[in-house]
Enzyme design. Structure first.
Site, PDB file in Angstrom:
ATOM      1  CB  THR A 100      -0.908  -0.012   1.247  1.00 51.94           C
ATOM      2  OG1 THR A 100      -1.753  -1.160   1.161  1.00 51.94           O
ATOM      3  CG2 THR A 100      -1.768   1.237   1.319  1.00 51.94           C
ATOM      4  CE  LYS A 180      -4.663  -1.667   1.527  1.00 54.17           C
ATOM      5  NZ  LYS A 180      -4.912  -3.045   1.904  1.00 54.17           N
ATOM      6  CE  LYS A 248       2.240   0.982   4.970  1.00 53.65           C
ATOM      7  NZ  LYS A 248       2.011   0.659   3.561  1.00 53.65           N
TER       8      LYS A 248
END
Ligand SMILES: *[C@@H]1O[C@H](CO)[C@@H](O)[C@H](O)[C@H]1NC(C)=O
Ligand SMILES: *[C@@H]1O[C@H](CO)[C@@H](O)[C@H](O)[C@H]1NC(C)=O
Length: 441
Positions: A100, A180, A248
């Protein structure tokens, strides 16, 4: 058995290892690379090839799967001078980026291959994966993928082997990471919202288990609530998914909000909670452990309150906190759709994909169907909802319990009232009126 082509697999962490071993089982020749020698040993024992560098790993491989932690590591394994995978990669190989990453990153990687390193033969797809370690090992992941149609066809055999559900996202390279990102926006907020609500129930001395049961199957539930609250109730911080991942991912989400000029009130608030959790030393433990940020003096309170006695007054308080959860989810849904809109994603596609993913919630389904139907009046209006939030805020104040997401939601409802949207329903994103808190007026 016919031998399938060689796949170079870089990044043999918990999920990467499962994926690599599944590809082996499925008949691919797999060479692997990881900084952890133990992982290489396991791969070798199962019939894979242990490589000494990314370059060595990529030699003769038709496919290169990159399943490292983030964009920086991806660049490092691909392009480090002399040991990078690109220097071993044969002609016409297909590179599959599974991490990702920010949506602009895959495009930068493509320029590096095609222009800077004069490798226009390399095909690239970005395809963030989800589903966890067990499904990774079974080849039952959910994979979002994007790239040119040629690249998607080329990557097909490997993606189909790893995925149970594969969504090809229109819009070219990077689009899969846009979807995503919207999913992570919701998933990250839902865990934090579950933590805030569970911490509040525990602080009130009510049964956290009974509250959990009340939420399940109600309009306040979410995929993450159902998945993560059991970890909180068990005081079990085994890292099924580490809190550091949301530090993150929420960072990617809020950075994108800054880049796009979309104010992300709720996501920013959730991000602070993950940052606090990391500061408190919980970053390598399960992300559900973020609940302890709300309970610094008694981090096991959700667990010990699971067996609290119930009293006849509980249903009213439960209903209030259940509504709080639903309201935060609703605001998160509107924020996520506003972000998706600014990224050029279709609301219909987002709803179709996210309703079956970790970002799902009942509130998301309801809010998105109202927004798509242009219905801004049904359901409780903004004035009414604000009253409910005020009741929760007063309750928390008495306990000196810190509200983060609920406080942010309350501010948003106040802003909506100031903008004259009090009689509107849930859809106060007011795209048409231009009065939305997500639109700069
Ligand atoms: C790579 O693909 C091109 C275009 O399809 C083809 O002309 C070339 O022969 C291929 N190279 C190798 C080494 O397979
Ligand atoms: C909001 O709904 C409540 C209950 O239906 C109603 O009494 C109130 O007048 C409404 N407020 C506004 C501003 O429309």
């Amino acid at each position: 058995m016919t031998t399938k082509p060689k796949v170079a697999f870089i990044g043999l962490g918990a999920m990467g290892m499962g994926m690599a071993l599944h590809l082996l089982d499925d008949g691919f020749v797999v060479s692997g690379y990881d900084v952890n020698p133990k992982a290489l040993q396991i791969l070798e024992e199962k019939g894979g090839i242990a490589a000494s560098s990314p370059r060595n790993c990529a030699t003769d491989a038709s496919f290169l799967v990159c399943m490292v932690a983030n964009a920086a590591q991806t660049e490092e394994v691909l392009f480090t001078v002399s040991t990078g995978a690109v220097f071993g990669l044969p002609s016409n190989a297909t590179v599959i980026l599974c991490s990702t990453v920010p949506p602009s990153f895959p495009g930068k990687v493509l320029v590096k291959f095609h222009v800077d390193l004069a490798r226009p033969d390399v095909q690239l797809v970005d395809c963030p994966v989800s589903g966890g370690t067990v499904r990774a090992a079974q080849g039952k992941l959910t994979i979002l993928c994007s790239g040119t149609s040629e690249a998607l066809v080329a990557a097909g055999p490997v993606l189909d082997s790893m995925a149970e559900t594969k969504y090809e996202i229109d819009g070219g390279l990077g689009s899969a990471n846009k979807v995503k990102l919207v999913n992570q926006h919701l998933a990250g907020i839902h865990i934090a919202a579950a933590a805030e609500a569970m911490g509040l129930v525990a602080s009130l001395g009510l049964s956290t288990k009974a509250f959990h049961d009340t939420v399940l199957g109600s309009t306040a539930t979410s995929w993450m609530f159902e998945n993560r609250v059991p970890h909180m109730l068990a005081d079990d911080w085994t890292p099924h998914s580490a809190l550091a991942i949301f530090v993150k991912d929420m960072g990617i989400v809020t950075t994108e909000g800054l880049v796009q000029g979309v104010p992300l009130w709720v996501a920013s608030s959730a991000e602070q909670l993950y940052l606090l959790g990391a500061q408190m030393g919980y970053d390598r433990e399960d992300d559900a452990g973020v609940v302890r940020v709300f309970l610094p003096k008694s981090p096991s309170l959700v667990y010990s309150a699971a067996r609290a006695a119930t009293s006849p007054d509980d249903p009213r308080t439960f209903e209030l906190i259940r509504c709080l959860l639903e309201i935060v989810h609703t605001v998160a849904a509107i924020e996520a759709l506003a972000l998706g809109d600014s990224l050029g994603l279709s609301t219909r596609d987002l709803v179709r994909i996210i309703s079956n993913a970790a970002g799902a919630s009942e509130a998301f389904k309801r809010a998105s169907s109202r927004i798509m139907a242009g219905d801004s009046t049904s359901g409780p209006n903004i004035s009414e909802t604000r009253c409910m939030l005020t009741d929760v805020a007063l309750l928390a104040k008495k306990l000196r319990y810190p509200l983060h997401l609920a406080a942010t939601a309350l501010n948003l409802y106040d802003l909506a009232l100031v903008r004259g949207l009090g009689s509107q329903g849930v859809d106060f994103h007011g795209r048409d009126s231009g009065k939305s808190p997500w639109i700069r007026t």
